[in-house]
Motif scaffolding. Sequence first.
Motif, short mmCIF file in Angstrom:
data_model
loop_
_atom_site.label_atom_id
_atom_site.label_comp_id
_atom_site.label_asym_id
_atom_site.label_seq_id
_atom_site.Cartn_x
_atom_site.Cartn_y
_atom_site.Cartn_z
N CYS A 337 42.07 71.92 -0.88
CA CYS A 337 42.53 73.15 -1.58
C CYS A 337 44.19 72.33 -1.91
N ASN A 338 44.17 72.18 -3.18
CA ASN A 338 45.51 71.65 -3.68
C ASN A 338 46.46 72.92 -3.88
N ARG A 339 47.79 72.36 -3.89
CA ARG A 339 48.92 73.41 -3.84
C ARG A 339 48.87 74.51 -4.92
N ALA A 340 48.32 74.03 -6.09
CA ALA A 340 48.35 74.96 -7.33
C ALA A 340 47.25 76.00 -6.80
N LEU A 341 46.02 75.76 -6.28
CA LEU A 341 45.00 76.62 -5.97
C LEU A 341 45.48 77.47 -4.70
N ILE A 342 46.09 76.94 -3.81
CA ILE A 342 46.59 77.81 -2.77
C ILE A 342 47.42 78.87 -3.22
N THR A 343 48.35 78.43 -4.19
CA THR A 343 49.49 79.39 -4.54
C THR A 343 48.56 80.66 -5.60
N GLN A 344 47.79 80.15 -6.55
CA GLN A 344 46.81 81.10 -7.17
C GLN A 344 46.08 82.07 -6.46
N ILE A 345 45.50 81.61 -5.35
CA ILE A 345 44.74 82.39 -4.41
C ILE A 345 45.70 83.49 -3.65
N ALA A 346 47.04 82.91 -3.12
CA ALA A 346 47.90 83.66 -2.34
C ALA A 346 48.23 84.80 -3.75
N LEU A 356 36.66 86.02 -4.89
CA LEU A 356 37.19 84.69 -5.21
C LEU A 356 36.59 84.20 -6.53
N LEU A 357 35.47 84.73 -7.07
CA LEU A 357 34.99 84.22 -7.95
C LEU A 357 35.96 84.51 -9.48
N THR A 358 37.20 85.32 -9.26
CA THR A 358 38.02 85.54 -10.32
C THR A 358 39.16 84.48 -10.17
N VAL A 359 39.16 83.49 -9.39
CA VAL A 359 40.25 82.57 -9.02
C VAL A 359 39.89 81.58 -10.05
N GLU A 360 40.32 81.24 -11.22
CA GLU A 360 39.83 80.58 -12.23
C GLU A 360 39.50 79.18 -11.79
N ASP A 361 40.60 78.32 -11.05
CA ASP A 361 40.47 76.82 -10.79
C ASP A 361 39.72 76.62 -9.55
N MET A 362 39.11 77.65 -8.99
CA MET A 362 38.31 77.39 -7.58
C MET A 362 36.85 76.92 -8.11
N LYS A 363 36.47 75.81 -7.65
CA LYS A 363 35.32 75.30 -7.56
C LYS A 363 34.12 75.67 -6.66
N GLN A 366 33.83 75.12 -3.07
CA GLN A 366 35.11 75.75 -2.06
C GLN A 366 34.84 76.92 -1.97
N ARG A 367 34.39 77.74 -2.69
CA ARG A 367 33.96 79.29 -2.55
C ARG A 367 33.03 79.57 -1.43
N GLU A 368 31.92 78.71 -1.65
CA GLU A 368 30.56 78.64 -0.83
C GLU A 368 30.97 78.10 0.67
N ALA A 369 31.65 77.14 0.83
CA ALA A 369 31.97 76.40 2.22
C ALA A 369 33.07 76.78 2.89
N LEU A 370 34.02 77.51 2.05
CA LEU A 370 35.47 77.86 2.54
C LEU A 370 35.82 79.06 2.18
N GLY A 371 35.09 79.90 1.53
CA GLY A 371 35.51 81.25 0.95
C GLY A 371 35.70 82.13 2.25
N LYS A 372 34.76 82.30 3.10
CA LYS A 372 34.92 83.44 4.29
C LYS A 372 36.19 83.01 4.94
N GLU A 373 36.53 81.89 5.03
CA GLU A 373 37.45 81.35 6.09
C GLU A 373 38.97 81.85 5.18
N ILE A 374 38.88 81.53 4.15
CA ILE A 374 40.07 81.92 3.07
C ILE A 374 40.45 83.35 3.32
N ILE A 375 39.45 84.07 3.13
CA ILE A 375 39.54 85.69 3.13
C ILE A 375 40.05 85.94 4.50
#
Length: 392
Positions: A337-346, A356-363, A366-375
């Motif tokens: 997860c790069n810095r720009a994406l972290i900021t966008q999610i935050a 998470l589907l609304t986070v434009e730059d997220m692949k 990343q949503r499938e493998a990491l989404g639950k942990e991010i939430i």
Amino acid sequence: MTPDVPVAYVYIDTPSALSNAVKKLETASHIAVDLEADSLYHYHEKVCLVQMATETVNLVIDPLVLKDLSPLKPLFENNAIQKIFHGADYDVRSLYRDFGFVIHNLFDTELASRFLGIPGTGLESIVQQYVDVQLNKKYQKKDWSKRPLPEPMVEYAAQDVIYLLPIARQMIDELRNRQRLSWVVEECAYLSTVRMNQSNSLPLYLKFKGAGRLSSKALAVLENVLQFRKKIAQAKDKPLFKIFSNKVALTISMEQPNTLHSLEKLGVMGKAPLAMYGEDLVLCVKEGLEMDAKEQPVYPKKKAPKLPSQVPPRVKALQKWRQDKAAILNMDAGLICNRALITQIAIQNPKTTEELLTVEDMKNWQREALGKEIIEVLRSGKGEKTRKWKKK
């Protein structure tokens, strides 16, 4: 070990030979691809060789003699054939720029090695690790635009590509076992869309390292110097650095020598380039200094938007999670997860994985493998009470 016998290859420099080669390539399920270019020797860089190998053929294709490589276009577009590169970014851009090739079903062994957590991702290191061969790189920086090419150079070009097939097979198996193959496949699909930046309208100083620290007056001088260098490089068909270095350009813009003697005293140019370009560079300085203050360039300073007070703690929590996850997965944190994406999610602060589907730059991976942990990190506030993350 090193190769004991010369590499067998077929040199393709006639339309009929290319046509026959295409017939052999189009029956393959995997094609390894590499290229040689002349960016170290010419301003207008170009692809000078295209190497393509399957399990049964090893081809070195000469675009400078053939001129027309369009018969290869359907192969690169064929989604049923996997094209294997190492460090594909430059190759993808170059093949599109020179031949209009669009690449479907690309697999990049350099990118795959990063997702596998391999420390050395260069081709030499990967070949040594996976097939126990020490590559000879003595011709790496030679001028590939010269014709005829010496046979040792052609053999060198043919050598690298043959190892990509067995390396890719092993990496795909490893990625599948770690459940990361879909991650790399998606990243490779994105990589296949990169293109050269052909914009010539922007000031040159905008892409010059260190320009952001200069005054408007110094920027005016720098732009003049860079434009002069570009003009000479184009006329001589030489790379910019072979006219004079970025260090010379930056020093002149900062010190602003207004005589040939003062330019010589800077000690950044040899006698030959000083004799060739000295007077013109002094003129660049004078014209820059004489520019009206209203016309002098101003480096665009991007002010970071003021973020709501809740965002920085979320960023910090996500960064902490990312570091922990990177250690567990043995991957570079920036891949996760790069810095720009972290900021966008935050900033967006999604409450569910669906959001998470609304986070434009997220692949997708990343949503499938990491989404639950991010939430979960976002829900926990500062992330201090999150659970131990599972290893994939």
